[in-house]
Scaffold this active site. Structure first.
Site, PDB file in Angstrom:
ATOM      1  N   THR A  25      31.364   9.958  -8.076  1.00 20.74           N
ATOM      2  CA  THR A  25      31.868  10.695  -9.233  1.00 20.74           C
ATOM      3  C   THR A  25      33.371  10.900  -9.172  1.00 20.74           C
ATOM      4  O   THR A  25      34.012  11.190 -10.185  1.00 20.74           O
ATOM      5  CB  THR A  25      31.146  12.057  -9.335  1.00 20.74           C
ATOM      6  OG1 THR A  25      31.448  12.665 -10.582  1.00 20.74           O
ATOM      7  CG2 THR A  25      31.544  12.989  -8.197  1.00 20.74           C
ATOM      8  N   LYS A  26      33.960  10.742  -7.984  1.00 17.30           N
ATOM      9  CA  LYS A  26      35.396  10.956  -7.821  1.00 17.30           C
ATOM     10  C   LYS A  26      36.233   9.863  -8.473  1.00 17.30           C
ATOM     11  O   LYS A  26      37.442  10.034  -8.669  1.00 17.30           O
ATOM     12  CB  LYS A  26      35.743  11.052  -6.335  1.00 17.30           C
ATOM     13  CG  LYS A  26      35.137  12.268  -5.628  1.00 17.30           C
ATOM     14  CD  LYS A  26      35.689  13.576  -6.167  1.00 17.30           C
ATOM     15  CE  LYS A  26      35.224  14.750  -5.320  1.00 17.30           C
ATOM     16  NZ  LYS A  26      35.790  16.033  -5.778  1.00 17.30           N
TER      17      LYS A  26
END
Length: 538
Positions: free
Chosen positions: A96-97
């Site tokens: 998700t980063k």
């Protein structure tokens, strides 16, 4: 989160060269308030875009991740509601980063802060670094990532493959220490011209990436119906961005934040009271409150420990085919706990933030799990694996002082037909192990003299287990190690009445010792069966 103008001002302050460390818990200046009309919202409102058939670059594969129904685990826990996982490991960089990396870089470019040829520096547990490295590779920036030694080697290898320069810092370094990953990042910024710390802990682009895009994706995938959202809390950007959007568009949705035992982010603070001071799960938990985290937007906090997190992550892989990381296990464990109270027709969404790629040598490995004490006895099917070490007759261990010469040690080991000796100090505390093979080969190669003390050839890195551990655990350790040390605690008191716990040696077990014991056990069982059969015939 902040307005565009506030975000620009904050980022400029953070990115300008300064001799001072910018702490990650710098007070938030965000003006967001629930109930404000969209016309007065400080946040942007981007529309979701369909992906083209041919992507211009890999950056177009960031986000737009699938929402997948959890079937087998939901059935196992007897859930009546629908359990859905937002699988962020399908993003280009595997987590998700990626979303915040792209957002922070694009914001800095728009604001004129980041220019061609500049250097990006970031303190991170790894995933944000991989995301930044991915974007930097495409956009042509030099990238330096500073991360604690605790983080997996897989993350380091991926970063280096992306052309990222990696700097490691001690795990034990205090947050405000120059040796911490945050302190080191700002030190490098002050030394390297045209460098910028984008700072995911304070950068408004972190939660905005999830407010603008991730939340909208989930709302679109769920047709606006979400009863519970569960997400792990690291920097807090993910859960803050999602929570704020959901509170605007899906106000009855309960927001659940997940924090590991040993972290101090949960509220009320009594939830953080524990004897645990550290944890192995990566990417979530801190001993400070990051600027981008809005704890007021979280309705409920849940604590998880390493054992249940890794067990659930393994279940997600084995039973659902979802190749996720350890913190995904933390979030899912909390999700199934909360979801037990939901009814048929309700829906729980849980964020699975990253992939198994970064943890191949960690929780995916039985050996690593056994060494950390995370494997449960019920994982072992063979009865002998569940036997206590106490049931094994340990061979008598030889102990020597560190001042004994190598020549004398060799003679003693040969005389007693032993392969190794435990080196202890004068008070009986274990210093390490020496082996006959290592001493003789080192002497033969000229690396060691016969007159040298054995302290020069000690194995100081060795695996230890207690008498209460199982043979299954020993077996897994011996797959990668020549021996394992059996230890027990003793309380030692001096003349003044002061007492302390000391780790004392009980014995040494090699793979040969284990095989010998198991063969003898099998032979005894066979003999007992034969005797029983004879008695039956008679």
């Amino acid at each position: 989160m902040a307005t565009y103008e506030q975000s620009t001002e904050m980022n400029e302050l953070q990115m300008q060269a300064t001799p001072q460390l910018r702490m990650p818990d710098f007070p938030s200046r965000c003006t967001w308030n629930l109930g404000s009309p969209p016309s007065k919202s400080p946040h942007t409102h981007n529309e979701l875009k369909n992906s083209p058939k041919i992507l211009p670059t890999v950056l177009y594969k960031i986000g737009n991740t699938p929402l997948i129904r959890i079937n087998n685990i939901a059935k196992e826990y007897g859930l009546k509601c629908e359990l859905l996982a937002k699988c962020e490991f399908f993003s280009a960089g595997g987590s998700t980063k990626d979303r915040i990396a792209l957002r922070m870089i694009e914001d800095a470019e728009k604001q004129g802060i980041l220019k061609p040829g500049d250097v990006i520096i970031e303190p991170t547990s790894g995933n944000t670094g991989i995301g930044l490295g991915l974007v930097a590779a495409v956009r042509g920036y030099r990238c330096i990532i500073v991360m604690p030694e605790k983080m997996s080697l897989e993350k380091v290898d991926v970063l280096k493959a992306l052309g990222v320069e990696v700097v490691r810092t001690p795990n034990a370094a205090n947050l405000n220490s120059p040796d911490s990953h945050i302190g080191m990042a700002w030190k490098l910024k002050n030394e390297i011209p045209n460098s910028h710390v984008l700072d995911q802990y304070q950068n408004a682009g972190n939660p905005l990436a999830h407010y603008d895009i991730t939340a909208e994706e989930i709302l679109d995938q769920c047709d606006g119906q979400i009863d519970v959202l569960v997400a792990g809390v690291g920097t807090g950007g993910t859960i803050t961005g999602l929570a704020r959007k959901f509170k605007e568009k899906c106000p009855n949705c309960q927001i659940v934040g997940v924090d590991p035992e040993g972290s101090n982010m949960a509220e009320p603070k009594e939830l953080n009271l524990t004897n645990e001071t550290s944890y192995e799960v990566e990417g979530i938990g801190h001993n400070f409150i990051p600027t981008v985290l809005d704890r007021k937007a979280i309705d409920k906090w849940m604590k998880t420990d390493d054992v249940e997190s890794f067990a659930m992550a393994r279940n997600l892989i084995k039973k659902e085919g979802l190749l996720c990381g350890g913190s995904s296990g933390s979030a899912m464990h909390a999700a199934v706990t909360v979801a037990k109270d939901l009814k048929e027709g309700q829906r729980c969404v849980v964020i699975l933030p990253d992939s198994i790629r970064n943890y191949m040598s960690k929780f995916l490995s039985d050996n690593w799990m056994a060494q950390k004490g995370f494997l449960r006895a019920d994982c072992d099917q063979e009865s002998w694996r569940n036997m206590s070490i106490n049931q094994m007759k340990l061979p008598t261990a030889l102990t020597v002082l560190p001042t004994l010469t190598c020549q004398d040690t060799i003679q003693i080991l040969k005389a007693k037909s032993l392969d190794n000796a435990v080196v202890i100090d004068s008070s009986g505390v274990v210093l390490g192990i020496v082996t006959l093979g290592n001493i003789t080969s080192s002497v033969h190669d000229g690396k060691l003299q016969l007159t040298d003390p054995v302290s020069k050839i000690i194995y100081k890195q060795f695996k230890k287990v207690s008498l209460n551990d199982t043979l299954g655990k020993i077996s897994q350790i011996l797959e990668l190690n020549h021996f394992v040390l059996i230890v027990h605690e003793q309380i030692h008191c001096n003349g003044s009445g002061e007492c302390e716990k000391r780790e004392m040696m009980h014995g040494v077990v090699t793979f040969t010792d284990l095989i010998t014991f198991l063969r003898a056990k099998k032979k005894r069982m066979a003999t007992a069966e034969e005797n029983q059969a004879t008695d039956f015939k008679n």
